[in-house]
Design a protein around this motif. Structure first.
Motif, mmCIF file in Angstrom:
data_model
loop_
_atom_site.group_PDB
_atom_site.id
_atom_site.type_symbol
_atom_site.label_atom_id
_atom_site.label_comp_id
_atom_site.label_asym_id
_atom_site.label_seq_id
_atom_site.Cartn_x
_atom_site.Cartn_y
_atom_site.Cartn_z
ATOM 1 N N GLU A 6 -5.661 14.937 5.144
ATOM 2 C CA GLU A 6 -4.417 15.674 5.248
ATOM 3 C C GLU A 6 -4.683 17.042 5.862
ATOM 4 O OE1 GLU A 6 -4.534 13.430 1.260
ATOM 5 O OE2 GLU A 6 -5.849 14.745 2.409
ATOM 6 N N CYS A 22 -1.173 13.525 8.103
ATOM 7 C CA CYS A 22 -2.171 12.665 7.468
ATOM 8 C C CYS A 22 -2.696 11.717 8.535
ATOM 9 C CB CYS A 22 -1.540 11.884 6.326
ATOM 10 S SG CYS A 22 -2.547 10.528 5.682
ATOM 11 N N TRP A 36 3.235 9.747 0.301
ATOM 12 C CA TRP A 36 2.954 11.174 0.133
ATOM 13 C C TRP A 36 3.141 11.514 -1.342
ATOM 14 C CZ3 TRP A 36 0.688 14.510 3.250
ATOM 15 C CH2 TRP A 36 0.759 14.356 4.626
ATOM 16 N N ARG A 38 2.102 14.761 -4.488
ATOM 17 C CA ARG A 38 1.673 16.137 -4.693
ATOM 18 C C ARG A 38 1.324 16.354 -6.156
ATOM 19 N NH1 ARG A 38 7.504 19.262 -3.814
ATOM 20 N NH2 ARG A 38 8.480 18.563 -5.759
ATOM 21 N N TYR A 93 -1.014 18.605 -1.715
ATOM 22 C CA TYR A 93 -0.328 17.445 -1.174
ATOM 23 C C TYR A 93 -1.340 16.422 -0.672
ATOM 24 C CZ TYR A 93 4.209 19.667 -1.528
ATOM 25 O OH TYR A 93 5.361 20.234 -2.021
ATOM 26 N N TYR A 94 -1.077 15.165 -1.000
ATOM 27 C CA TYR A 94 -1.978 14.080 -0.660
ATOM 28 C C TYR A 94 -1.237 12.963 0.056
ATOM 29 C CZ TYR A 94 -4.827 16.142 -4.413
ATOM 30 O OH TYR A 94 -5.557 17.000 -5.218
ATOM 31 N N CYS A 95 -1.953 12.257 0.914
ATOM 32 C CA CYS A 95 -1.446 10.981 1.395
ATOM 33 C C CYS A 95 -2.303 9.888 0.780
ATOM 34 C CB CYS A 95 -1.434 10.896 2.919
ATOM 35 S SG CYS A 95 -3.035 11.010 3.747
ATOM 36 N N LEU A 96 -1.648 8.823 0.426
ATOM 37 C CA LEU A 96 -2.320 7.712 -0.225
ATOM 38 C C LEU A 96 -2.021 6.418 0.515
ATOM 39 C CD1 LEU A 96 -1.019 9.715 -2.662
ATOM 40 C CD2 LEU A 96 -2.437 8.165 -4.016
ATOM 41 N N ARG A 105 -6.902 8.111 -1.550
ATOM 42 C CA ARG A 105 -6.200 9.275 -1.039
ATOM 43 C C ARG A 105 -7.182 10.216 -0.382
ATOM 44 N NH1 ARG A 105 -4.681 12.109 -6.848
ATOM 45 N NH2 ARG A 105 -6.678 13.138 -7.222
ATOM 46 N N GLY A 108 -6.589 16.206 0.262
ATOM 47 C CA GLY A 108 -5.400 17.012 0.026
ATOM 48 C C GLY A 108 -5.332 18.251 0.901
#
Length: 115
Positions: A6, A22, A36, A38, A93-96, A105, A108
Motif C-alpha cells: 500500500e 495497492c 480495503w 483500516r 490502511y491495508y489492502c487484503l 495483507r 499498510g
C-alpha cells in the motif's frame, strides 16, 4: 507468493482528500476480489470497502459517499480515493487479498487526519 504493498498515506487536515494505492503480485489479480481495511489505534481491524472482481464494489456505511474504490487490473492495482476526511479516518490502511479480513495483507500505509 502473494505480495501486497500500500502507498499514499500522509497527514491531512479534516475535509481534505487522499488517494491510496495497492499493488499486488503472486496471484491472478484480475480474478481476485480485494478488500480495503483500516485499523485505528486501540481498535480492531475493520473492512471499509470490497472490490469484487466481477461485480460491484461495497462500502462500509461510515465511508459511503466519501470514499471511492477503483481497480486498474492491467497493472494489478487498486485505489482508494478518500474525500472529506474526518478525524475518525485516522488509521493504518491495508489492502487484503480476498473478501474480508482473513486474507494476506500488505504492511499498510498510515493516514493521519489532524487540524
Amino acid at each position: 507468493q502473494v505480495q501486497l504493498v500500500e502507498s499514499g498515506g500522509s497527514l491531512q487536515q479534516p475535509g481534505g482528500s487522499l488517494r491510496l494505492a495497492c499493488v499486488g503480485s503472486g496471484f491472478i489479480w484480475s480474478q481476485t476480489s480485494m478488500t480495503w481495511a483500516r485499523q485505528a489505534p486501540g481498535k480492531e481491524l475493520e473492512w471499509i470497502a470490497v472490490t469484487y472482481y466481477g461485480g460491484p464494489f461495497t462500502y462500509k456505511q461510515s465511508v459511503k459517499g466519501r470514499f471511492t474504490v477503483s481497480r486498474d487490473n492491467s497493472n494489478n492495482r487498486m485505489f482508494l480515493d478518500m474525500n472529506n476526511l474526518t478525524l475518525e479516518d485516522s488509521a493504518m490502511y491495508y489492502c487484503l487479498k480476498g473478501v474480508g479480513l482473513s486474507g494476506p495483507r500488505g504492511p499498510g500505509t498510515q493516514v493521519i487526519v489532524s487540524a
